[in-house]
Design a protein around this motif. Structure first.
Motif, PDB file in Angstrom:
ATOM      1  N   GLN A 127      -4.106  11.408 -12.231  1.00 17.04           N
ATOM      2  CA  GLN A 127      -4.393  10.580 -13.399  1.00 17.04           C
ATOM      3  C   GLN A 127      -4.521   9.115 -12.992  1.00 17.04           C
ATOM      4  OE1 GLN A 127      -4.982  11.818 -16.358  1.00 17.04           O
ATOM      5  NE2 GLN A 127      -4.385  13.931 -15.956  1.00 17.04           N
ATOM      6  N   GLY A 128      -5.211   8.333 -13.803  1.00 21.29           N
ATOM      7  CA  GLY A 128      -5.258   6.893 -13.608  1.00 21.29           C
ATOM      8  C   GLY A 128      -6.507   6.436 -12.890  1.00 21.29           C
ATOM      9  N   VAL A 129      -6.763   5.124 -13.002  1.00 23.63           N
ATOM     10  CA  VAL A 129      -7.909   4.488 -12.366  1.00 23.63           C
ATOM     11  C   VAL A 129      -7.427   3.774 -11.113  1.00 23.63           C
ATOM     12  CG1 VAL A 129      -9.737   2.777 -12.639  1.00 23.63           C
ATOM     13  CG2 VAL A 129      -9.061   4.207 -14.582  1.00 23.63           C
ATOM     14  N   ILE A 130      -8.183   3.894 -10.034  1.00 24.52           N
ATOM     15  CA  ILE A 130      -7.789   3.295  -8.761  1.00 24.52           C
ATOM     16  C   ILE A 130      -8.221   1.836  -8.729  1.00 24.52           C
ATOM     17  CG2 ILE A 130      -8.198   3.333  -6.270  1.00 24.52           C
ATOM     18  CD1 ILE A 130      -8.450   6.341  -6.449  1.00 24.52           C
ATOM     19  N   ASP A 131      -7.284   0.950  -8.424  1.00 21.25           N
ATOM     20  CA  ASP A 131      -7.584  -0.467  -8.231  1.00 21.25           C
ATOM     21  C   ASP A 131      -7.872  -0.655  -6.748  1.00 21.25           C
ATOM     22  OD1 ASP A 131      -7.402  -3.267  -7.770  1.00 21.25           O
ATOM     23  OD2 ASP A 131      -6.259  -3.508  -9.629  1.00 21.25           O
ATOM     24  N   ALA A 132      -9.142  -0.789  -6.382  1.00 16.87           N
ATOM     25  CA  ALA A 132      -9.551  -0.804  -4.976  1.00 16.87           C
ATOM     26  C   ALA A 132      -8.882  -1.917  -4.166  1.00 16.87           C
ATOM     27  CB  ALA A 132     -11.072  -0.899  -4.870  1.00 16.87           C
ATOM     28  N   PRO A 133      -8.849  -3.186  -4.633  1.00 19.46           N
ATOM     29  CA  PRO A 133      -8.199  -4.236  -3.834  1.00 19.46           C
ATOM     30  C   PRO A 133      -6.715  -3.947  -3.552  1.00 19.46           C
ATOM     31  CG  PRO A 133      -9.579  -5.216  -5.531  1.00 19.46           C
ATOM     32  CD  PRO A 133      -9.509  -3.748  -5.829  1.00 19.46           C
ATOM     33  N   ILE A 134      -6.017  -3.425  -4.551  1.00 17.18           N
ATOM     34  CA  ILE A 134      -4.603  -3.094  -4.351  1.00 17.18           C
ATOM     35  C   ILE A 134      -4.471  -1.935  -3.371  1.00 17.18           C
ATOM     36  CG2 ILE A 134      -2.538  -2.172  -5.471  1.00 17.18           C
ATOM     37  CD1 ILE A 134      -3.220  -3.773  -7.935  1.00 17.18           C
ATOM     38  N   LEU A 135      -5.351  -0.949  -3.505  1.00 18.52           N
ATOM     39  CA  LEU A 135      -5.318   0.192  -2.602  1.00 18.52           C
ATOM     40  C   LEU A 135      -5.526  -0.251  -1.156  1.00 18.52           C
ATOM     41  CD1 LEU A 135      -5.187   3.281  -2.242  1.00 18.52           C
ATOM     42  CD2 LEU A 135      -7.673   3.321  -2.525  1.00 18.52           C
ATOM     43  N   VAL A 136      -6.460  -1.177  -0.933  1.00 20.81           N
ATOM     44  CA  VAL A 136      -6.724  -1.680   0.416  1.00 20.81           C
ATOM     45  C   VAL A 136      -5.478  -2.369   0.981  1.00 20.81           C
ATOM     46  CG1 VAL A 136      -8.035  -3.386   1.741  1.00 20.81           C
ATOM     47  CG2 VAL A 136      -9.211  -1.882   0.124  1.00 20.81           C
ATOM     48  N   LYS A 137      -4.823  -3.190   0.176  1.00 23.11           N
ATOM     49  CA  LYS A 137      -3.615  -3.877   0.632  1.00 23.11           C
ATOM     50  C   LYS A 137      -2.510  -2.880   0.973  1.00 23.11           C
ATOM     51  CE  LYS A 137      -4.417  -8.211  -1.853  1.00 23.11           C
ATOM     52  NZ  LYS A 137      -3.914  -9.142  -2.907  1.00 23.11           N
ATOM     53  N   GLN A 138      -2.393  -1.827   0.166  1.00 26.39           N
ATOM     54  CA  GLN A 138      -1.382  -0.805   0.437  1.00 26.39           C
ATOM     55  C   GLN A 138      -1.698  -0.056   1.732  1.00 26.39           C
ATOM     56  OE1 GLN A 138      -1.738   1.341  -3.303  1.00 26.39           O
ATOM     57  NE2 GLN A 138       0.145   0.426  -4.091  1.00 26.39           N
ATOM     58  N   MET A 139      -2.970   0.216   1.963  1.00 30.08           N
ATOM     59  CA  MET A 139      -3.373   0.901   3.194  1.00 30.08           C
ATOM     60  C   MET A 139      -3.100   0.029   4.422  1.00 30.08           C
ATOM     61  SD  MET A 139      -6.980   2.599   1.910  1.00 30.08           S
ATOM     62  CE  MET A 139      -7.423   3.266   3.513  1.00 30.08           C
ATOM     63  N   GLU A 140      -3.311  -1.287   4.296  1.00 29.76           N
ATOM     64  CA  GLU A 140      -3.092  -2.191   5.423  1.00 29.76           C
ATOM     65  C   GLU A 140      -1.640  -2.205   5.875  1.00 29.76           C
ATOM     66  OE1 GLU A 140      -4.624  -5.798   3.826  1.00 29.76           O
ATOM     67  OE2 GLU A 140      -6.674  -5.465   4.569  1.00 29.76           O
ATOM     68  N   LEU A 141      -0.726  -1.903   4.948  1.00 30.17           N
ATOM     69  CA  LEU A 141       0.695  -1.873   5.312  1.00 30.17           C
ATOM     70  C   LEU A 141       0.978  -0.777   6.347  1.00 30.17           C
ATOM     71  CD1 LEU A 141       2.350  -2.346   1.791  1.00 30.17           C
ATOM     72  CD2 LEU A 141       2.034  -4.071   3.576  1.00 30.17           C
ATOM     73  N   PHE A 142       0.183   0.282   6.318  1.00 33.54           N
ATOM     74  CA  PHE A 142       0.398   1.387   7.257  1.00 33.54           C
ATOM     75  C   PHE A 142      -0.087   1.046   8.667  1.00 33.54           C
ATOM     76  CE2 PHE A 142       0.667   3.509   3.201  1.00 33.54           C
ATOM     77  CZ  PHE A 142       1.632   4.486   3.401  1.00 33.54           C
ATOM     78  N   LEU A 143      -0.762  -0.117   8.821  1.00 35.80           N
ATOM     79  CA  LEU A 143      -1.215  -0.546  10.141  1.00 35.80           C
ATOM     80  C   LEU A 143      -0.232  -1.505  10.803  1.00 35.80           C
ATOM     81  CD1 LEU A 143      -5.025  -1.138   9.434  1.00 35.80           C
ATOM     82  CD2 LEU A 143      -3.999   0.746  10.714  1.00 35.80           C
ATOM     83  N   ASP A 144       0.843  -1.875  10.096  1.00 39.44           N
ATOM     84  CA  ASP A 144       1.845  -2.771  10.674  1.00 39.44           C
ATOM     85  C   ASP A 144       2.489  -2.135  11.900  1.00 39.44           C
ATOM     86  OD1 ASP A 144       1.298  -4.587   8.737  1.00 39.44           O
ATOM     87  OD2 ASP A 144       3.073  -4.167   7.513  1.00 39.44           O
ATOM     88  N   ASP A 145       2.822  -2.967  12.883  1.00 40.47           N
ATOM     89  CA  ASP A 145       3.406  -2.459  14.126  1.00 40.47           C
ATOM     90  C   ASP A 145       4.735  -1.747  13.891  1.00 40.47           C
ATOM     91  OD1 ASP A 145       1.276  -3.452  15.544  1.00 40.47           O
ATOM     92  OD2 ASP A 145       2.242  -5.364  16.017  1.00 40.47           O
ATOM     93  N   GLY A 146       5.471  -2.159  12.884  1.00 36.37           N
ATOM     94  CA  GLY A 146       6.782  -1.562  12.641  1.00 36.37           C
ATOM     95  C   GLY A 146       6.744  -0.256  11.880  1.00 36.37           C
ATOM     96  N   VAL A 147       5.559   0.167  11.466  1.00 39.18           N
ATOM     97  CA  VAL A 147       5.422   1.398  10.685  1.00 39.18           C
ATOM     98  C   VAL A 147       4.965   2.535  11.598  1.00 39.18           C
ATOM     99  CG1 VAL A 147       4.210   2.519   8.768  1.00 39.18           C
ATOM    100  CG2 VAL A 147       4.863   0.112   8.598  1.00 39.18           C
ATOM    101  N   THR A 148       5.687   3.647  11.564  1.00 39.85           N
ATOM    102  CA  THR A 148       5.299   4.808  12.365  1.00 39.85           C
ATOM    103  C   THR A 148       3.974   5.367  11.861  1.00 39.85           C
ATOM    104  OG1 THR A 148       7.610   5.381  12.766  1.00 39.85           O
ATOM    105  CG2 THR A 148       5.973   7.106  13.131  1.00 39.85           C
ATOM    106  N   PRO A 149       2.983   5.523  12.728  1.00 43.31           N
ATOM    107  CA  PRO A 149       1.681   6.051  12.284  1.00 43.31           C
ATOM    108  C   PRO A 149       1.814   7.445  11.682  1.00 43.31           C
ATOM    109  CG  PRO A 149       1.507   5.084  14.474  1.00 43.31           C
ATOM    110  CD  PRO A 149       2.972   5.160  14.155  1.00 43.31           C
ATOM    111  N   VAL A 150       1.094   7.672  10.602  1.00 46.29           N
ATOM    112  CA  VAL A 150       1.073   8.987   9.946  1.00 46.29           C
ATOM    113  C   VAL A 150      -0.379   9.365   9.697  1.00 46.29           C
ATOM    114  CG1 VAL A 150       3.337   8.753   8.863  1.00 46.29           C
ATOM    115  CG2 VAL A 150       1.309   7.914   7.658  1.00 46.29           C
ATOM    116  N   SER A 151      -0.605  10.621   9.380  1.00 46.63           N
ATOM    117  CA  SER A 151      -1.963  11.094   9.127  1.00 46.63           C
ATOM    118  C   SER A 151      -2.524  10.475   7.853  1.00 46.63           C
ATOM    119  CB  SER A 151      -1.977  12.620   9.003  1.00 46.63           C
ATOM    120  OG  SER A 151      -1.277  13.021   7.830  1.00 46.63           O
TER     121      SER A 151
END
Length: 248
Positions: A127-151
């Protein structure tokens, strides 16, 4: 009341009979070889390209949701039997033909747009509408060096969207996440292989020092498995390889 007479009419739900799956089993039974890897993805790509060229992508998306088109046109995205069954139904093509990537097998653009998808084939709806700019910022958090890479699938699960949505709204970022996850997986794989070899060498040395009996593979495997917790199959193969090299 539990006796069925000749005058009784027994009805069955066509969906529960799964005639499409029965036909697939029949095709597999007479097939001379396995289905070609990626053929279904390539078929979906051809349908998508044709719809795009003729400016009929809206008509296609009435049958196959846009996120599914984008997601499963990617050759790296695996398709389960449930996904294949749903896509084949929506494209009006037998499952076996879809898996073979047979051209011209779909019949029309009309049927799937007007008939609802059977309940057992429906994908989970978010459900819900995706806010693309917010989604991009959330995705960028997974690229931080301190975050364990996931699929990418795990990223989508944590963000509450589909994999197709990630690829659609941020294709380059999604590719970076996939590459980072693959690199991490390869690194972990290499580290485990190195740890297995080291553990087996140490185990053989300690066995030779602490026991007068010849090295026994199964007890050694059991000991190393309990001590290290490393994958059993990797340990077994490393033990066999080391002992074989010693004999040679």
């Amino acid at each position: 009341m539990d006796v069925v007479t000749t005058s009784d009419a027994v009805t069955h739900d066509p969906e529960l009979l799964a005639s499409d799956l029965i036909a697939l089993v029949g095709e597999i039974a007479v097939a001379t070889g396995p289905f070609q890897v990626g053929a279904a993805c390539r078929y979906l790509n051809r349908v998508f390209d044709e719809a795009w060229q003729h400016e009929k992508e809206g008509e296609l998306w009435n049958r196959v949701p846009r996120d599914d088109c984008i997601r499963y046109c990617n050759p790296e995205e695996p398709m389960t039997l449930g996904v294949v069954r749903r896509l084949a139904y929506q494209l009006e093509i037998p499952i076996a033909d879809f898996l073979r990537g047979v051209d011209g097998a779909n019949q029309s653009f009309g049927f799937a747009a007007t008939c609802p998808l059977p309940r057992s084939m429906r994908a989970a709806h978010r459900q819900g509408v995706i806010d693309a700019p917010i989604l991009v910022k959330q995705m960028e958090l997974f690229l931080d060096d301190g975050v364990t890479p996931v699929s990418l699938r795990e990223v989508a699960r944590q963000l509450g969207v589909s994999v197709g949505a990630l690829r659609y709204h941020a294709p380059m970022l999604a590719s970076k996440l996939v590459a980072r996850s693959e690199q991490y997986r390869r690194t972990i794989h290499t580290q485990k292989d190195t740890a297995v070899v080291r553990a087996v060498l140490d185990g053989v040395r300690s066995w030779s020092v602490g026991s007068v009996s010849p090295i026994a593979k199964k007890p050694l495997l059991r000991m190393l498995r309990n001590q290290t917790g490393l994958p059993k199959e990797k340990l077994r193969k490393a033990i066999q390889r080391l002992l074989r090299d010693q004999v040679a």
